[in-house]
Design a protein around this motif. Structure first.
Motif, mmCIF file in Angstrom:
data_model
loop_
_atom_site.group_PDB
_atom_site.id
_atom_site.type_symbol
_atom_site.label_atom_id
_atom_site.label_comp_id
_atom_site.label_asym_id
_atom_site.label_seq_id
_atom_site.Cartn_x
_atom_site.Cartn_y
_atom_site.Cartn_z
ATOM 1 N N VAL A 120 -4.288 35.328 -37.723
ATOM 2 C CA VAL A 120 -4.924 36.638 -37.631
ATOM 3 C C VAL A 120 -5.348 36.933 -36.196
ATOM 4 C CG1 VAL A 120 -6.899 38.024 -38.402
ATOM 5 C CG2 VAL A 120 -5.719 36.540 -40.027
ATOM 6 N N MET A 121 -5.894 35.933 -35.528
ATOM 7 C CA MET A 121 -6.315 36.123 -34.145
ATOM 8 C C MET A 121 -5.113 36.336 -33.226
ATOM 9 S SD MET A 121 -9.460 33.386 -33.831
ATOM 10 C CE MET A 121 -10.097 34.088 -32.309
ATOM 11 N N ALA A 122 -4.000 35.660 -33.519
ATOM 12 C CA ALA A 122 -2.779 35.882 -32.743
ATOM 13 C C ALA A 122 -2.252 37.296 -32.973
ATOM 14 C CB ALA A 122 -1.718 34.847 -33.131
ATOM 15 N N TYR A 123 -2.342 37.768 -34.208
ATOM 16 C CA TYR A 123 -1.920 39.140 -34.516
ATOM 17 C C TYR A 123 -2.801 40.146 -33.782
ATOM 18 C CZ TYR A 123 -0.937 43.352 -37.232
ATOM 19 O OH TYR A 123 -0.606 44.629 -37.611
ATOM 20 N N ASP A 124 -4.083 39.857 -33.700
ATOM 21 C CA ASP A 124 -5.007 40.718 -32.953
ATOM 22 C C ASP A 124 -4.580 40.829 -31.493
ATOM 23 O OD1 ASP A 124 -7.749 41.977 -32.308
ATOM 24 O OD2 ASP A 124 -7.736 40.172 -31.065
ATOM 25 N N ARG A 125 -4.240 39.699 -30.863
ATOM 26 C CA ARG A 125 -3.786 39.715 -29.458
ATOM 27 C C ARG A 125 -2.437 40.424 -29.332
ATOM 28 N NH1 ARG A 125 -6.818 40.616 -26.514
ATOM 29 N NH2 ARG A 125 -7.790 41.348 -28.418
ATOM 30 N N TYR A 126 -1.576 40.261 -30.325
ATOM 31 C CA TYR A 126 -0.273 40.928 -30.310
ATOM 32 C C TYR A 126 -0.437 42.444 -30.326
ATOM 33 C CZ TYR A 126 3.999 42.921 -32.278
ATOM 34 O OH TYR A 126 5.103 43.724 -32.522
ATOM 35 N N VAL A 127 -1.293 42.927 -31.221
ATOM 36 C CA VAL A 127 -1.514 44.378 -31.315
ATOM 37 C C VAL A 127 -2.185 44.903 -30.048
ATOM 38 C CG1 VAL A 127 -2.718 46.206 -32.581
ATOM 39 C CG2 VAL A 127 -1.639 44.335 -33.828
ATOM 40 N N ALA A 128 -3.168 44.164 -29.526
ATOM 41 C CA ALA A 128 -3.906 44.613 -28.345
ATOM 42 C C ALA A 128 -3.011 44.720 -27.114
ATOM 43 C CB ALA A 128 -5.061 43.650 -28.057
ATOM 44 N N ILE A 129 -2.036 43.834 -26.989
ATOM 45 C CA ILE A 129 -1.196 43.817 -25.788
ATOM 46 C C ILE A 129 0.107 44.608 -25.974
ATOM 47 C CG2 ILE A 129 0.151 42.297 -24.266
ATOM 48 C CD1 ILE A 129 -2.042 40.181 -24.686
ATOM 49 N N ILE A 137 -6.356 51.802 -34.563
ATOM 50 C CA ILE A 137 -5.793 52.376 -35.788
ATOM 51 C C ILE A 137 -5.196 51.273 -36.663
ATOM 52 C CG2 ILE A 137 -4.050 53.944 -36.723
ATOM 53 C CD1 ILE A 137 -4.330 55.606 -34.182
ATOM 54 N N ILE A 138 -4.417 50.386 -36.023
ATOM 55 C CA ILE A 138 -3.785 49.292 -36.776
ATOM 56 C C ILE A 138 -4.832 48.314 -37.300
ATOM 57 C CG2 ILE A 138 -2.201 47.335 -36.609
ATOM 58 C CD1 ILE A 138 -0.625 48.892 -34.520
ATOM 59 N N LEU A 139 -5.778 47.960 -36.420
ATOM 60 C CA LEU A 139 -6.825 47.017 -36.819
ATOM 61 C C LEU A 139 -8.130 47.769 -37.062
ATOM 62 C CD1 LEU A 139 -6.146 43.928 -34.514
ATOM 63 C CD2 LEU A 139 -5.886 44.057 -36.983
ATOM 64 N N SER A 140 -8.124 48.561 -38.113
ATOM 65 C CA SER A 140 -9.355 49.245 -38.515
ATOM 66 C C SER A 140 -10.304 48.223 -39.115
ATOM 67 C CB SER A 140 -9.034 50.338 -39.539
ATOM 68 O OG SER A 140 -8.488 49.766 -40.715
ATOM 69 N N TRP A 141 -11.574 48.618 -39.281
ATOM 70 C CA TRP A 141 -12.549 47.680 -39.836
ATOM 71 C C TRP A 141 -12.189 47.282 -41.266
ATOM 72 C CZ3 TRP A 141 -15.233 44.836 -36.947
ATOM 73 C CH2 TRP A 141 -15.705 45.291 -35.712
ATOM 74 N N LYS A 142 -11.547 48.192 -41.993
ATOM 75 C CA LYS A 142 -11.122 47.869 -43.362
ATOM 76 C C LYS A 142 -10.051 46.779 -43.339
ATOM 77 C CE LYS A 142 -9.138 49.892 -47.552
ATOM 78 N NZ LYS A 142 -8.612 51.137 -48.188
ATOM 79 N N ILE A 143 -9.075 46.927 -42.447
ATOM 80 C CA ILE A 143 -8.007 45.933 -42.332
ATOM 81 C C ILE A 143 -8.568 44.596 -41.858
ATOM 82 C CG2 ILE A 143 -5.891 45.330 -41.114
ATOM 83 C CD1 ILE A 143 -5.520 47.460 -43.246
#
Length: 315
Positions: A120-129, A137-143
């Motif tokens: 999940v943390m790797a996905y967070d860095r993937y989306v951020a970069i 939008i992709i990583l909303s608080w609900k997601i």
């Protein structure tokens, strides 16, 4: 090999955890060393959780995930370390069968959750970069909440299966576990029956829970590196690499020893070596994460200085 029906039950009511040494002097020295490591882990991770909760600038998906990682680290190091510290000073080093069962399950739940959570943390860095304009939008608080809850459910489920198969084995002979906590391979080696099938199931689960997340993380970072290389600004590249380096360091220290313990051939089983290696993903990773994520992170250091300044003004 099957046991006679009358013996097909768990005769052992408690286990004896050998720990690291039987020498009282060595145990006292180890007590202070591990006490320092444990307190440092709790204080370091607790400080990160406090800073993220108090500073509104850190209320982003990245720091939300970092906060959960710190909770997981505090949880699983607390599952094993306090008991080990007591055993280092006490004459009795026993643990009841039920307590061993609970320790194995809780530790497994938290560690398996962390295995999946690194994805999940790797996905967070993937989306951020790779998708910075669509990050919120992709990583909303609900997601983010769904991802965090999902990893916890998966970790608990796989740990339940893993623990059930191990503790449902018949233990009718020796009860001395050559380890400092109830880790599955060490306890399972005492079973009074052939555990080949259980070991195969455990191996398949370990591949699914350990190797598959690591493979996904590596794929994510291939895309991340390719995206970073397209950044024209040198300072922008350095910032992106610095953020990813923290996560990769934590991943390596956690996955490498864990994969060795749970995926190595049974013929290479060495209790003494396994005890030492397990310290890396049990103790040192929990200690390392606050250091890696705080010393390399300007936002965390800024929040710490701000909190210190507020406290100084209050006094």
């Amino acid at each position: 090999m099957r046991l006679p029906p009358e013996q097909n039950q768990s005769w052992v009511s408690e286990f004896i955890l050998l720990g690291f040494s039987s020498d009282p002097v060595s145990n006292r020295i180890l007590f202070f060393v591990f006490l320092l490591l444990y307190l440092s882990s709790i204080l370091g991770n607790g400080l990160i959780v406090t800073l993220i909760c108090l500073d509104s600038h850190l209320h982003t998906p990245m720091y939300f995930f970092l906060c959960i990682l710190s909770f997981l680290d505090m949880g699983y190091v607390t599952t094993t370390m306090p008991q080990m510290l007591v055993h280092l000073l006490a004459h009795s080093k026993t643990i009841s069968f039920a307590a061993c069962w609970i320790q194995m399950y809780v530790f497994g739940s938290l560690s398996l959750t962390e295995c999946i959570f690194f994805v999940v943390m790797a996905y967070d860095r993937y989306v951020a970069i790779c998708h910075p304009l669509r990050y919120t939008i992709i990583l909303s608080w609900k997601i983010c909440t769904i991802l965090a809850a999902g990893t916890g459910i998966c970790g608990s489920f796989f740990s339940l299966i893993h623990t059930f198969f191990t503790m449902s084995l018949p233990y009718c002979g020796p009860n001395i576990v050559n380890h400092y906590f109830c880790e599955s391979p060490s306890v399972r080696s005492l079973a009074c029956m052939d555990t080949h099938i259980i070991e195969m199931i455990d191996f398949v689960m370990s591949v699914f829970v350990d190797v598959t997340p690591l493979f996904i993380i590596l794929i994510s970072y291939i895309h991340i590196v390719l995206a970073i290389l397209k950044i024209k600004s040198i300072s922008g590249r350095f910032k992106a690499f610095s953020t990813c380096a923290s996560h990769l360091t934590a991943v390596i220290f956690f996955y490498v020893p864990a994969i060795y313990i749970y995926l190595r051939p049974n013929s290479s089983y060495s209790p003494e070596r396994d005890k030492q290696i397990s310290l890396f993903y049990n103790v040192f990773t929990a200690l390392l994460n606050p250091i890696v994520y705080s010393l390399r992170n300007k936002d965390i250091k800024g929040a710490f200085l701000k909190m210190m300044k507020c406290n100084r003004v209050a006094w």
